[in-house]
Design a protein around this motif. Sequence first.
Motif, PDB file in Angstrom:
ATOM      1  N   LYS A 113      48.118  23.526 -31.062  1.00  0.00           N
ATOM      2  CA  LYS A 113      48.812  22.885 -32.167  1.00  0.00           C
ATOM      3  C   LYS A 113      47.956  22.835 -33.431  1.00  0.00           C
ATOM      4  O   LYS A 113      48.393  22.365 -34.478  1.00  0.00           O
ATOM      5  N   LYS A 114      46.738  23.329 -33.304  1.00  0.00           N
ATOM      6  CA  LYS A 114      45.843  23.324 -34.457  1.00  0.00           C
ATOM      7  C   LYS A 114      45.947  24.647 -35.219  1.00  0.00           C
ATOM      8  O   LYS A 114      46.461  25.639 -34.699  1.00  0.00           O
ATOM      9  N   ASP A 115      45.402  24.618 -36.449  1.00  0.00           N
ATOM     10  CA  ASP A 115      45.574  25.799 -37.291  1.00  0.00           C
ATOM     11  C   ASP A 115      44.291  26.173 -38.047  1.00  0.00           C
ATOM     12  O   ASP A 115      44.351  26.610 -39.205  1.00  0.00           O
ATOM     13  N   CYS A 116      43.161  26.010 -37.378  1.00  0.00           N
ATOM     14  CA  CYS A 116      41.859  26.294 -37.997  1.00  0.00           C
ATOM     15  C   CYS A 116      41.887  27.693 -38.633  1.00  0.00           C
ATOM     16  O   CYS A 116      42.330  28.649 -37.994  1.00  0.00           O
ATOM     17  N   TYR A 129      39.835  29.951 -39.108  1.00  0.00           N
ATOM     18  CA  TYR A 129      38.965  31.027 -38.597  1.00  0.00           C
ATOM     19  C   TYR A 129      39.379  31.531 -37.216  1.00  0.00           C
ATOM     20  O   TYR A 129      38.863  32.509 -36.729  1.00  0.00           O
ATOM     21  N   CYS A 130      40.310  30.838 -36.564  1.00  0.00           N
ATOM     22  CA  CYS A 130      40.487  31.036 -35.130  1.00  0.00           C
ATOM     23  C   CYS A 130      41.678  31.926 -34.778  1.00  0.00           C
ATOM     24  O   CYS A 130      42.789  31.734 -35.291  1.00  0.00           O
ATOM     25  N   GLY A 131      41.443  32.855 -33.875  1.00  0.00           N
ATOM     26  CA  GLY A 131      42.456  33.840 -33.492  1.00  0.00           C
ATOM     27  C   GLY A 131      43.651  33.268 -32.745  1.00  0.00           C
ATOM     28  O   GLY A 131      44.710  33.876 -32.700  1.00  0.00           O
ATOM     29  N   ILE A 132      43.487  32.080 -32.118  1.00  0.00           N
ATOM     30  CA  ILE A 132      44.639  31.528 -31.377  1.00  0.00           C
ATOM     31  C   ILE A 132      45.286  30.363 -32.123  1.00  0.00           C
ATOM     32  O   ILE A 132      46.050  29.587 -31.552  1.00  0.00           O
ATOM     33  N   ARG A 133      44.981  30.242 -33.416  1.00  0.00           N
ATOM     34  CA  ARG A 133      45.592  29.166 -34.221  1.00  0.00           C
ATOM     35  C   ARG A 133      47.108  29.285 -34.171  1.00  0.00           C
ATOM     36  O   ARG A 133      47.660  30.382 -34.015  1.00  0.00           O
ATOM     37  N   LYS A 134      47.733  28.116 -34.329  1.00  0.00           N
ATOM     38  CA  LYS A 134      49.190  28.040 -34.247  1.00  0.00           C
ATOM     39  C   LYS A 134      49.877  29.089 -35.128  1.00  0.00           C
ATOM     40  O   LYS A 134      50.840  29.733 -34.723  1.00  0.00           O
TER      41      LYS A 134
HETATM   42 FE1  FES Z   1      41.014  25.226 -33.956  1.00  0.00          FE
HETATM   43 FE2  FES Z   1      41.266  27.476 -32.343  1.00  0.00          FE
HETATM   44  S1  FES Z   1      39.439  26.328 -32.877  1.00  0.00           S
HETATM   45  S2  FES Z   1      42.768  26.537 -33.669  1.00  0.00           S
END
Ligand code: FES
Length: 357
Positions: A61-64, A66-71
């Motif tokens: 449910k997060k949307d960082c 930098y991250c490949g699995i962000r929402k």
């Molecule tokens: Fe936050 Fe993956 S580390 S969305």
Amino acid sequence: MNTIIYNKIKTDEPLDREDIKYILGSSNTKDLFDIAYEIKSKFVKQKVYFRGIVEFSNYCKKDCYYCGIRKGNSGTKRFQMMSEEIIETADWAYKNKYGSIVLQSGEREDKTFIDFIEHTILGIKEISNGELGITLSLGEQDYEVYKKWFFAGAHRYLLRIETSNKDLYSKIHPPDHSFDKRIGCIKSLQEIGYQVGTGVMIGLPNQTIDDLVNDLFFFKDIDIDMIGMGPYLNSENTPMSNDSVQPLWNNEEVYVLSLKMIALARILLKDINIASTTALQALKPFGREMGLKAGANIIMPNITPVEYREDYQLYDDKPCIDEEKELCLGCLDSRISGVDEVIGYGEWGDSPHFINR
Ligand code: FES
Ligand code: 5AD
């Protein structure tokens, strides 16, 4: 290394900001790694502990940024392992004498997820006669949820601060991701009784050497038991992949900086557990082994069933995507004996810092 700083470390005099800045900027790494290794050998022995990591779901449910699995990454195919499958994987780890495992996934806070984790922890404890240690890496949760999982049998928790610079944190996350909340979570975990690990990414756009110095003092101030940090790596289709600001350092420099950060964390914090992360291996084939030489004592082999690995890519070119866990084990064994360390098979390998507290 500058003799004044070298002597300070040798006589256990505290290093100040300027000393650390000097070390991070210096090109002589050999003395630094040697002295960090000496401290490691004294406080946590020349022993490596394995934490088999099961990356069991990429729903998040997060949307960082930098991250490949962000929402927001619609290109990622979502998966969720069944509880039985996770328990089976844990059983494999137990039978192969991994002292403990890490359960990691994208972040979710719904009741189904909370109960699923509790059920899985109880199942793992049952098949291993309570012997397999369980570390969780499941993001920000309510105090009561952390407590529930602790009482089910998890005893360590990893939650990276990502960067201790609040302004930089707000640049790499959407506005509703709160730095203060994350600190609050780390403190709750400590209060409940978990051994707590945190860490940062190294080489973020807009990050400076001063930020890295502050990260090290942050670890010390918050009195952390474990550290897992590594290079920030590009992840295609994320907002940061198209960032107009370039990091201050190239890949080679980030690799060396990451090793220096491990060495400095060992020198400053001594008896904590420090992981040599897969992200280091992504930059250099023997990056993880070099991490051990620079002062790290934990390796987290990926034991996720191969069919899911491709969909758990936090960053591009993640190593060992198609390597069965059995192969990984043989490979790791020879890699570790290659750097003259022994593996603490069948042991939890708790952070002496936590035990000595
Ligand atoms: Fe936050 Fe993956 S580390 S969305
Ligand atoms: N590069 C390096 N590390 C990353 N993580 C997420 N995305 C990236 C990336 N692009 C790390 C974060 C998070 C952990 C689970 O993975 O630090 O806390």
